[in-house]
Design a protein around this motif. Structure first.
Motif, PDB file in Angstrom:
ATOM      1  N   LEU A 232       0.734  -1.227  -0.006  1.00 44.41           N
ATOM      2  CA  LEU A 232       0.147  -0.175   0.053  1.00 44.41           C
ATOM      3  C   LEU A 232       0.823   1.220   0.059  1.00 44.41           C
ATOM      4  O   LEU A 232       0.422   2.179  -0.671  1.00 44.41           O
ATOM      5  CB  LEU A 232      -0.949  -0.230   1.079  1.00 44.41           C
ATOM      6  CG  LEU A 232      -2.171  -0.995   1.129  1.00 44.41           C
ATOM      7  CD1 LEU A 232      -2.744  -1.035   2.435  1.00 44.41           C
ATOM      8  CD2 LEU A 232      -2.905  -0.906  -0.139  1.00 44.41           C
ATOM      9  N   SER A 233       1.792   1.191   0.781  1.00 39.41           N
ATOM     10  CA  SER A 233       2.763   2.166   0.726  1.00 39.41           C
ATOM     11  C   SER A 233       3.573   2.601  -0.593  1.00 39.41           C
ATOM     12  O   SER A 233       3.995   3.693  -0.837  1.00 39.41           O
ATOM     13  CB  SER A 233       3.644   2.145   1.835  1.00 39.41           C
ATOM     14  OG  SER A 233       4.869   1.166   1.450  1.00 39.41           O
ATOM     15  N   LEU A 234       3.591   1.475  -1.405  1.00 39.39           N
ATOM     16  CA  LEU A 234       4.264   1.744  -2.676  1.00 39.39           C
ATOM     17  C   LEU A 234       3.334   1.957  -3.778  1.00 39.39           C
ATOM     18  O   LEU A 234       3.579   2.383  -4.896  1.00 39.39           O
ATOM     19  CB  LEU A 234       5.144   0.617  -2.942  1.00 39.39           C
ATOM     20  CG  LEU A 234       6.318  -0.039  -1.962  1.00 39.39           C
ATOM     21  CD1 LEU A 234       6.785  -1.206  -2.619  1.00 39.39           C
ATOM     22  CD2 LEU A 234       7.292   1.205  -2.141  1.00 39.39           C
ATOM     23  N   ALA A 235       2.139   1.797  -3.588  1.00 39.64           N
ATOM     24  CA  ALA A 235       0.909   1.959  -4.685  1.00 39.64           C
ATOM     25  C   ALA A 235       1.020   3.298  -5.221  1.00 39.64           C
ATOM     26  O   ALA A 235       0.841   4.170  -4.421  1.00 39.64           O
ATOM     27  CB  ALA A 235      -0.407   1.595  -3.874  1.00 39.64           C
ATOM     28  N   ALA A 236       0.777   3.255  -6.467  1.00 37.89           N
ATOM     29  CA  ALA A 236       0.988   4.456  -7.297  1.00 37.89           C
ATOM     30  C   ALA A 236      -0.234   4.773  -8.232  1.00 37.89           C
ATOM     31  O   ALA A 236      -1.302   4.016  -7.876  1.00 37.89           O
ATOM     32  CB  ALA A 236       2.159   4.616  -7.925  1.00 37.89           C
ATOM     33  N   GLY A 237       0.014   5.076  -9.481  1.00 40.42           N
ATOM     34  CA  GLY A 237      -1.061   5.296 -10.239  1.00 40.42           C
ATOM     35  C   GLY A 237      -1.992   4.213 -10.747  1.00 40.42           C
ATOM     36  O   GLY A 237      -2.948   4.078 -10.636  1.00 40.42           O
ATOM     37  N   SER A 238      -1.260   3.038 -11.109  1.00 45.22           N
ATOM     38  CA  SER A 238      -2.068   1.961 -11.576  1.00 45.22           C
ATOM     39  C   SER A 238      -2.724   1.236 -10.635  1.00 45.22           C
ATOM     40  O   SER A 238      -4.047   0.753 -10.912  1.00 45.22           O
ATOM     41  CB  SER A 238      -0.961   0.786 -12.037  1.00 45.22           C
ATOM     42  OG  SER A 238      -0.217   0.510 -11.060  1.00 45.22           O
ATOM     43  N   PHE A 239      -2.440   1.123  -9.307  1.00 42.69           N
ATOM     44  CA  PHE A 239      -3.325   0.789  -8.243  1.00 42.69           C
ATOM     45  C   PHE A 239      -4.517   1.704  -7.986  1.00 42.69           C
ATOM     46  O   PHE A 239      -5.759   1.341  -7.798  1.00 42.69           O
ATOM     47  CB  PHE A 239      -2.710   0.468  -6.996  1.00 42.69           C
ATOM     48  CG  PHE A 239      -3.498  -0.257  -5.905  1.00 42.69           C
ATOM     49  CD1 PHE A 239      -3.643  -1.669  -5.775  1.00 42.69           C
ATOM     50  CD2 PHE A 239      -3.958   0.635  -4.731  1.00 42.69           C
ATOM     51  CE1 PHE A 239      -4.185  -2.019  -4.820  1.00 42.69           C
ATOM     52  CE2 PHE A 239      -4.685  -0.011  -3.726  1.00 42.69           C
ATOM     53  CZ  PHE A 239      -4.707  -1.258  -3.900  1.00 42.69           C
ATOM     54  N   ARG A 240      -4.044   3.016  -7.980  1.00 44.61           N
ATOM     55  CA  ARG A 240      -4.918   4.013  -7.860  1.00 44.61           C
ATOM     56  C   ARG A 240      -6.269   4.007  -8.762  1.00 44.61           C
ATOM     57  O   ARG A 240      -7.334   3.845  -8.477  1.00 44.61           O
ATOM     58  CB  ARG A 240      -4.440   5.360  -7.365  1.00 44.61           C
ATOM     59  CG  ARG A 240      -5.460   6.447  -7.428  1.00 44.61           C
ATOM     60  CD  ARG A 240      -4.745   7.942  -7.509  1.00 44.61           C
ATOM     61  NE  ARG A 240      -4.427   8.213  -8.969  1.00 44.61           N
ATOM     62  CZ  ARG A 240      -3.097   8.186  -9.289  1.00 44.61           C
ATOM     63  NH1 ARG A 240      -2.204   8.316  -8.475  1.00 44.61           N
ATOM     64  NH2 ARG A 240      -2.927   8.516 -10.625  1.00 44.61           N
ATOM     65  N   ASP A 241      -5.727   4.014  -9.960  1.00 44.95           N
ATOM     66  CA  ASP A 241      -6.918   3.912 -10.850  1.00 44.95           C
ATOM     67  C   ASP A 241      -7.433   2.783 -11.063  1.00 44.95           C
ATOM     68  O   ASP A 241      -8.697   2.762 -11.350  1.00 44.95           O
ATOM     69  CB  ASP A 241      -6.197   4.399 -12.428  1.00 44.95           C
ATOM     70  CG  ASP A 241      -5.612   5.598 -12.694  1.00 44.95           C
ATOM     71  OD1 ASP A 241      -5.677   6.559 -11.699  1.00 44.95           O
ATOM     72  OD2 ASP A 241      -4.690   5.953 -13.398  1.00 44.95           O
ATOM     73  N   GLY A 242      -6.790   1.819 -10.900  1.00 44.07           N
ATOM     74  CA  GLY A 242      -7.677   0.400 -10.967  1.00 44.07           C
ATOM     75  C   GLY A 242      -8.606   0.011  -9.820  1.00 44.07           C
ATOM     76  O   GLY A 242      -9.418  -0.751 -10.038  1.00 44.07           O
TER      77      GLY A 242
END
Length: 343
Positions: A232-242
């Motif tokens: 979760l601390s590494l999550a960026a655009g692909s996780f956020r958008d998905g």
């Protein structure tokens, strides 16, 4: 369009906004009565008012009614009174409540405004048509579905520009009343949308793939990262958008997917098969060239989708429903001809 109010001044709405198009001799643009003031219904009410329509609405939540009234809009928590007012002016009723609440609203319409034209903004069309038919309201019903929204919900989440440039499906089903169909299409245009005609069953099959399945995938992806704090601390655009739509109220997600269960299951089965093939390929050391390549091409095709205007098709002429469905399948959008008052 109405003239924007000075800062801090509520917009003129309801009867005080001036004579409606219907009263002025334009039957394609009657008064509008919105039943349900959540994200979609509340945004529709705002957009229709901004387009110069005479509009009023109903909501069960007293807090939402108060907020809408404070913003200057003509709303009420008294459903029978709202419907009797609609019956008096033959207003276009817009059902904007979740699918589980539709039966109760339909029963009230059947009692207080059975002859009004009716549409809706619910994300499934076949169950809606069946629910209205069960109350004897199908003759004046034409389904609608604006393909717009956010992960937020409620009156406060809405805004009048929500539908700008969005696709608004208007159901092209056998037996549709051409007058009501045109009223619904004109409302969609007034709200800033482009009108795509489609049969209800075809619509439900399509949105299972591009709306309802994405909700399920977003929920699953959110769960995949939930128990790993480092992830979760590494999550960026692909996780956020998905995972964006996983923020949607779970009750609304359930209403959408459970109300369209058969079509969603078909789309889910096909997607699970694609993922299972990729999983097996990775496990065997064969790679995922097929999945990555096909997905890339499919996304590029979506980005380059173009819509064409449906020319010269007037609702009510012989074969108009079939022609609308064919045109919608081919990517056509309907617009009222300019020489017939389209604005």
């Amino acid at each position: 369009m109405t003239t924007p109010s000075p800062a801090g001044t509520p917009p003129a709405v309801g009867p005080a906004a001036g004579p409606s198009d219907h009263a002025a001799g334009n039957p394609d643009r009657p008064d509008v009565c919105v039943l349900g003031l959540g994200l979609i219904g509340g945004s529709l009410l705002r957009a229709a008012v901004a387009a110069g329509r005479t509009v009023w609405g109903y909501n069960r939540s007293a807090e939402s009614v108060r907020e809408a009234e404070e913003a200057g809009y003509d709303v009420s928590g008294d459903l029978p009174a709202v419907l009797r007012r609609a019956a008096a002016s033959q207003a276009l009723l817009v059902i904007a409540v979740p699918l589980p609440a539709v039966d109760g609203v339909a029963a009230a319409i059947a009692e207080h405004a059975p002859h009004c034209p009716i549409t809706d903004v619910v994300s499934v069309k076949r169950p809606m048509a069946d629910a209205l038919a069960a109350h004897g309201l199908d003759a004046r019903y034409v389904g609608g579905h604006p393909m717009a929204g956010t992960a937020e919900s409620g009156w406060s989440a809405g805004h009048g520009a929500l539908f700008d440039g969005a696709v608004w499906v208007v159901a092209a089903d056998d037996g549709a009343d051409p007058e009501v169909w045109t009223q619904v299409a004109c409302l969609a245009e007034d709200c800033g949308s482009v009108v795509v005609p489609a049969g209800s069953t075809e619509h439900d099959d399509a949105v299972a793939r591009v709306s309802h399945l994405p909700h399920l995938l977003a929920e699953a992806l959110a769960i995949a990262g939930a128990d790993d704090q480092l992830a979760l601390s590494l999550a960026a655009g692909s996780f956020r958008d998905g995972t964006r739509v996983a923020a949607t109220d779970p009750l609304l997600v359930r209403a959408m997917c459970e109300g369209n269960a058969d079509a969603v299951v078909t789309a889910l089965d096909e997607t699970l098969a694609v993922l299972a093939k990729a999983r097996d390929a990775l496990a065997a050391g064969d790679g995922i060239a097929d999945l990555a390549g096909r997905g890339h091409v499919a996304r590029r095709e979506y980005e380059h989708t173009r819509r064409s205007r449906i020319e010269g098709l007037q609702p009510g002429v012989p074969g108009w429903i079939e022609q609308l469905r064919d045109a919608g399948r081919a990517g056509g959008v309907w617009a009222r001809p300019l020489d017939e008052g389209h604005r």
